[in-house]
Each structure stands twice: as structure tokens, then as C-alpha cells.
Design a protein around this motif. Structure first.
Motif, PDB file in Angstrom:
ATOM      1  N   TRP A  11     -10.861  55.684 -68.183  1.00  0.00           N
ATOM      2  CA  TRP A  11     -11.931  55.840 -67.192  1.00  0.00           C
ATOM      3  C   TRP A  11     -12.852  54.635 -67.181  1.00  0.00           C
ATOM      4  CZ3 TRP A  11     -17.233  55.924 -67.564  1.00  0.00           C
ATOM      5  CH2 TRP A  11     -17.904  56.322 -66.402  1.00  0.00           C
ATOM      6  N   GLN A  12     -13.163  54.164 -65.980  1.00  0.00           N
ATOM      7  CA  GLN A  12     -14.117  53.080 -65.791  1.00  0.00           C
ATOM      8  C   GLN A  12     -15.016  53.455 -64.620  1.00  0.00           C
ATOM      9  OE1 GLN A  12     -14.606  50.431 -67.616  1.00  0.00           O
ATOM     10  NE2 GLN A  12     -12.848  50.744 -68.974  1.00  0.00           N
ATOM     11  N   PRO A  13     -16.320  53.128 -64.697  1.00  0.00           N
ATOM     12  CA  PRO A  13     -17.200  53.425 -63.563  1.00  0.00           C
ATOM     13  C   PRO A  13     -16.721  52.704 -62.320  1.00  0.00           C
ATOM     14  CG  PRO A  13     -18.458  52.785 -65.511  1.00  0.00           C
ATOM     15  CD  PRO A  13     -17.015  52.476 -65.789  1.00  0.00           C
ATOM     16  N   PRO A  14     -16.896  53.313 -61.138  1.00  0.00           N
ATOM     17  CA  PRO A  14     -16.532  52.620 -59.896  1.00  0.00           C
ATOM     18  C   PRO A  14     -17.246  51.285 -59.794  1.00  0.00           C
ATOM     19  CG  PRO A  14     -17.064  54.924 -59.475  1.00  0.00           C
ATOM     20  CD  PRO A  14     -17.424  54.638 -60.898  1.00  0.00           C
ATOM     21  N   PRO A  15     -16.597  50.249 -59.259  1.00  0.00           N
ATOM     22  CA  PRO A  15     -17.200  48.920 -59.256  1.00  0.00           C
ATOM     23  C   PRO A  15     -18.469  48.837 -58.425  1.00  0.00           C
ATOM     24  CG  PRO A  15     -15.206  48.993 -57.899  1.00  0.00           C
ATOM     25  CD  PRO A  15     -15.245  50.264 -58.672  1.00  0.00           C
ATOM     26  N   GLU A  16     -18.638  49.757 -57.410  1.00  0.00           N
ATOM     27  CA  GLU A  16     -19.815  49.636 -56.569  1.00  0.00           C
ATOM     28  C   GLU A  16     -21.060  50.232 -57.215  1.00  0.00           C
ATOM     29  OE1 GLU A  16     -17.722  53.487 -55.369  1.00  0.00           O
ATOM     30  OE2 GLU A  16     -17.218  51.434 -55.953  1.00  0.00           O
ATOM     31  N   VAL A  17     -20.881  50.921 -58.349  1.00  0.00           N
ATOM     32  CA  VAL A  17     -22.016  51.560 -59.006  1.00  0.00           C
ATOM     33  C   VAL A  17     -22.499  50.683 -60.152  1.00  0.00           C
ATOM     34  CG1 VAL A  17     -22.787  53.569 -60.294  1.00  0.00           C
ATOM     35  CG2 VAL A  17     -21.196  53.842 -58.386  1.00  0.00           C
ATOM     36  N   GLU A  18     -23.748  50.303 -60.106  1.00  0.00           N
ATOM     37  CA  GLU A  18     -24.340  49.506 -61.171  1.00  0.00           C
ATOM     38  C   GLU A  18     -25.104  50.406 -62.121  1.00  0.00           C
ATOM     39  OE1 GLU A  18     -26.790  46.702 -59.229  1.00  0.00           O
ATOM     40  OE2 GLU A  18     -25.168  45.751 -58.110  1.00  0.00           O
ATOM     41  N   GLN A  93     -27.274  63.611 -76.626  1.00  0.00           N
ATOM     42  CA  GLN A  93     -26.428  62.469 -76.296  1.00  0.00           C
ATOM     43  C   GLN A  93     -25.109  62.883 -75.654  1.00  0.00           C
ATOM     44  OE1 GLN A  93     -27.331  59.104 -76.585  1.00  0.00           O
ATOM     45  NE2 GLN A  93     -29.270  60.198 -76.786  1.00  0.00           N
ATOM     46  N   LYS A  94     -24.578  64.034 -76.050  1.00  0.00           N
ATOM     47  CA  LYS A  94     -23.343  64.509 -75.439  1.00  0.00           C
ATOM     48  C   LYS A  94     -23.595  64.884 -73.988  1.00  0.00           C
ATOM     49  CE  LYS A  94     -19.531  67.745 -76.217  1.00  0.00           C
ATOM     50  NZ  LYS A  94     -19.016  68.839 -77.097  1.00  0.00           N
ATOM     51  N   GLN A  95     -24.708  65.568 -73.735  1.00  0.00           N
ATOM     52  CA  GLN A  95     -25.066  65.909 -72.358  1.00  0.00           C
ATOM     53  C   GLN A  95     -25.312  64.654 -71.547  1.00  0.00           C
ATOM     54  OE1 GLN A  95     -28.710  68.138 -71.971  1.00  0.00           O
ATOM     55  NE2 GLN A  95     -28.715  67.994 -69.744  1.00  0.00           N
ATOM     56  N   LEU A  96     -25.969  63.662 -72.140  1.00  0.00           N
ATOM     57  CA  LEU A  96     -26.233  62.394 -71.455  1.00  0.00           C
ATOM     58  C   LEU A  96     -24.916  61.736 -71.031  1.00  0.00           C
ATOM     59  CD1 LEU A  96     -28.717  59.639 -72.688  1.00  0.00           C
ATOM     60  CD2 LEU A  96     -26.491  59.069 -71.756  1.00  0.00           C
ATOM     61  N   HIS A  97     -23.961  61.693 -71.957  1.00  0.00           N
ATOM     62  CA  HIS A  97     -22.683  61.025 -71.683  1.00  0.00           C
ATOM     63  C   HIS A  97     -21.971  61.653 -70.492  1.00  0.00           C
ATOM     64  CE1 HIS A  97     -18.713  59.255 -72.307  1.00  0.00           C
ATOM     65  NE2 HIS A  97     -18.219  60.485 -72.333  1.00  0.00           N
ATOM     66  N   TYR A  98     -21.831  62.990 -70.516  1.00  0.00           N
ATOM     67  CA  TYR A  98     -21.082  63.655 -69.463  1.00  0.00           C
ATOM     68  C   TYR A  98     -21.854  63.704 -68.146  1.00  0.00           C
ATOM     69  CZ  TYR A  98     -17.486  64.990 -72.782  1.00  0.00           C
ATOM     70  OH  TYR A  98     -16.464  64.939 -73.702  1.00  0.00           O
ATOM     71  N   THR A  99     -23.175  63.774 -68.218  1.00  0.00           N
ATOM     72  CA  THR A  99     -23.968  63.753 -66.987  1.00  0.00           C
ATOM     73  C   THR A  99     -23.832  62.412 -66.284  1.00  0.00           C
ATOM     74  OG1 THR A  99     -25.572  65.315 -67.901  1.00  0.00           O
ATOM     75  CG2 THR A  99     -26.290  64.004 -66.017  1.00  0.00           C
ATOM     76  N   GLU A 100     -23.932  61.335 -67.048  1.00  0.00           N
ATOM     77  CA  GLU A 100     -23.818  60.006 -66.450  1.00  0.00           C
ATOM     78  C   GLU A 100     -22.402  59.762 -65.922  1.00  0.00           C
ATOM     79  OE1 GLU A 100     -25.581  55.602 -67.248  1.00  0.00           O
ATOM     80  OE2 GLU A 100     -24.971  56.771 -68.995  1.00  0.00           O
ATOM     81  N   LYS A 101     -21.409  60.224 -66.659  1.00  0.00           N
ATOM     82  CA  LYS A 101     -20.025  60.053 -66.214  1.00  0.00           C
ATOM     83  C   LYS A 101     -19.800  60.797 -64.906  1.00  0.00           C
ATOM     84  CE  LYS A 101     -15.265  60.523 -67.897  1.00  0.00           C
ATOM     85  NZ  LYS A 101     -14.401  60.886 -69.061  1.00  0.00           N
ATOM     86  N   LEU A 102     -20.368  61.999 -64.794  1.00  0.00           N
ATOM     87  CA  LEU A 102     -20.229  62.778 -63.569  1.00  0.00           C
ATOM     88  C   LEU A 102     -20.931  62.093 -62.404  1.00  0.00           C
ATOM     89  CD1 LEU A 102     -20.660  66.623 -63.368  1.00  0.00           C
ATOM     90  CD2 LEU A 102     -21.740  65.151 -61.702  1.00  0.00           C
ATOM     91  N   LEU A 103     -22.158  61.609 -62.650  1.00  0.00           N
ATOM     92  CA  LEU A 103     -22.946  60.992 -61.583  1.00  0.00           C
ATOM     93  C   LEU A 103     -22.288  59.718 -61.045  1.00  0.00           C
ATOM     94  CD1 LEU A 103     -26.582  61.462 -62.966  1.00  0.00           C
ATOM     95  CD2 LEU A 103     -25.551  62.610 -60.993  1.00  0.00           C
ATOM     96  N   GLN A 104     -21.518  59.023 -61.888  1.00  0.00           N
ATOM     97  CA  GLN A 104     -20.849  57.811 -61.431  1.00  0.00           C
ATOM     98  C   GLN A 104     -19.913  58.104 -60.249  1.00  0.00           C
ATOM     99  OE1 GLN A 104     -21.573  54.909 -62.460  1.00  0.00           O
ATOM    100  NE2 GLN A 104     -22.303  54.986 -64.570  1.00  0.00           N
ATOM    101  N   HIS A 105     -19.411  59.344 -60.173  1.00  0.00           N
ATOM    102  CA  HIS A 105     -18.449  59.691 -59.125  1.00  0.00           C
ATOM    103  C   HIS A 105     -19.125  60.298 -57.899  1.00  0.00           C
ATOM    104  CE1 HIS A 105     -14.810  58.787 -61.414  1.00  0.00           C
ATOM    105  NE2 HIS A 105     -15.418  59.299 -62.472  1.00  0.00           N
ATOM    106  N   VAL A 106     -20.457  60.362 -57.883  1.00  0.00           N
ATOM    107  CA  VAL A 106     -21.172  60.841 -56.697  1.00  0.00           C
ATOM    108  C   VAL A 106     -21.113  59.802 -55.585  1.00  0.00           C
ATOM    109  CG1 VAL A 106     -23.457  61.456 -55.788  1.00  0.00           C
ATOM    110  CG2 VAL A 106     -22.686  62.388 -57.983  1.00  0.00           C
TER     111      VAL A 106
END
Length: 259
Positions: A11-18, A93-106
């Protein structure tokens, strides 16, 4: 949590998301709601696992929920931008990780639009979104079954006609419970009836001001979801409610006219 597709090797964040910039000052400052919003206003509340991180009043007929730089949202300059706060200040930190990972795909966002017929939504990103119309959080009143918001499809998620028909039935004592006007959006997780909504990693609550104000007016005039038949309260006419509807329709006739 996202639509099916070719699985990447890692998994990698989409390139358009900074990467987002942490908010300065107090964690998750909440924007105060206007004392007297216009009839076309929409109250937006964003929660991360039950914790309110943003409250904002949208004063335009359309808005875009997004995370990261505007990008695609710049193609709709008439839309008010509502950004998901950066979750870096979440203590877990676990919640932070999965929340940020989810938001990357918004990205590129979720578009909301108030129209004469109701509230419409269009999901543009890969992150799955489920929606339902229900009562306030913690209430025992049942909600409508949750539905998946299809990607790139304009969908009516709240119908004004249904709400005001039920409101008039409530005012005339033909139904006991007041009609629901709160729309919930669950990002990445289904809004299961077996799990409290507060446990969703990312939950958005939408409340059209017109519906809230109309229900409060009817309740002030004597209608109540409690069994109060013994009080013998006399209901007033529907004139004030009709006036609100006329002002609301006039507002949208103005904003929808071509330039």
C-alpha cells in the motif's frame, strides 16, 4: 474499505494526496455554528471514533468533503470545501494509523448538494461510504437501513418530501415519533445496527437547518414525540411551516438560475 480492483504489492498513498499539516493550537478546534443560519444551511460534524473533530456550517448549496489538497475540488469553485482534520493528534497510535490510511482514499472527495428535492451526494474516491437517515447518536429510535453510496453516481440521501410529509403527520398527531433529519456517512465501515456509530473510525453527521428549524417550530406549537394526548394541546395551523418552505424554494430558485 475500498472498491475492489487490482491489488498493489504494497500500500502506498495516492500520489495526489500530500501529507497533512497538523493543526496549530488546541487539538481539533471546532468552528462555531452560526446563531441564525439561512434556510439552505447544512450542519456538518466530523467524528473520529466518537470524538468530534470538526463542526462547520455550510452556507452554500454545495460542498466538498476532502482530505489533503483540493485537487479535483478546484473544478467546482462554487462548492464550499470542508476538510477532514489531520488525525495526527489522536492519542491511540493504532487508531491514528488506520484513520489516516482510510482518509488517504477519500481523494478526490465526496460532493454534497442541497437541491429543491433533498440532499444529494456523489462519492468520487475509492473509499467506500455507507449512508443512513437516523435519530441522534445514543437514541433508541431505529434508523433506516444503511446503504452503500455508489462511486461516481449522483444519489439522493435525504428526501425533503418524505420529511415534511412525516412532519405534518407528526403535527397532526397521526404519528408518534418525530421524523428523522440526521444523515450519517460512515467511511470505510458499514453502519451496522449491531455496532454503535460512535465506534466508526470516520463518521460524518449532516443536518439540514431547514428540517431542524421546522421540527423545533412544530414542537414549540405543541406536538411532541411523547404521549401527551391527555394535555389536550391545540395545534396551530400549518401556515408558518408553509412560509418556511416557500422561502426555502425561493432561495434555491435564486441560486439555481443560470448566470
Amino acid at each position: 474499505m475500498t472498491d475492489a480492483g487490482p491489488a498493489p504489492e504494497a500500500w502506498q498513498p495516492p500520489p495526489e494526496v500530500e501529507p497533512c499539516t497538523p493543526l496549530a493550537g488546541a487539538p481539533y478546534p471546532q468552528l462555531g455554528l452560526h446563531a441564525e443560519p439561512s434556510l439552505g444551511a447544512l450542519h456538518v460534524t466530523i467524528m473520529y471514533k466518537g470524538r468530534t473533530v470538526l463542526q462547520e456550517t455550510v452556507g452554500r448549496p454545495s460542498c466538498m468533503l476532502l482530505y489533503g489538497p483540493p485537487g479535483f475540488a478546484m473544478q467546482a469553485p462554487e462548492a464550499q470545501l470542508v476538510a477532514f482534520p489531520c488525525p495526527t493528534q489522536l492519542p491511540d497510535q493504532k487508531q491514528l494509523h488506520y484513520t489516516e490510511k482510510l482518509l488517504q482514499h477519500v481523494a478526490p472527495g465526496l460532493r454534497l448538494q442541497l437541491r429543491r428535492t433533498g440532499l444529494w451526494a456523489q462519492r468520487l474516491g475509492k473509499c467506500k461510504v455507507y449512508w443512513e437517515v437516523g435519530s441522534h447518536l445514543g437514541s433508541d429510535s431505529p434508523s433506516a437501513p444503511a446503504c452503500l453510496l455508489e462511486r461516481n453516481r449522483d444519489t439522493c440521501i435525504f428526501d425533503f418530501g418524505t420529511f415534511f410529509r412525516e412532519l405534518m403527520e407528526f403535527q397532526a398527531r397521526r404519528r408518534q415519533d418525530s421524523p428523522h433529519y440526521t444523515v450519517y456517512l460512515g467511511f470505510g465501515q458499514d453502519l451496522s445496527a449491531r455496532r454503535p456509530k460512535e465506534r466508526n473510525l470516520v463518521l460524518v453527521k449532516l443536518e439540514p437547518w431547514l428540517c431542524q428549524a421546522s421540527l423545533e417550530r412544530v414542537q414549540r406549537e405543541g406536538a411532541s414525540s411523547l404521549d401527551s394526548s391527555s394535555l389536550g394541546l391545540c395545534l396551530s395551523s400549518f401556515n408558518s411551516l408553509y412560509e418556511d418552505l416557500e422561502h426555502f424554494l425561493d432561495y434555491f430558485m435564486e441560486v439555481e438560475q443560470p448566470a
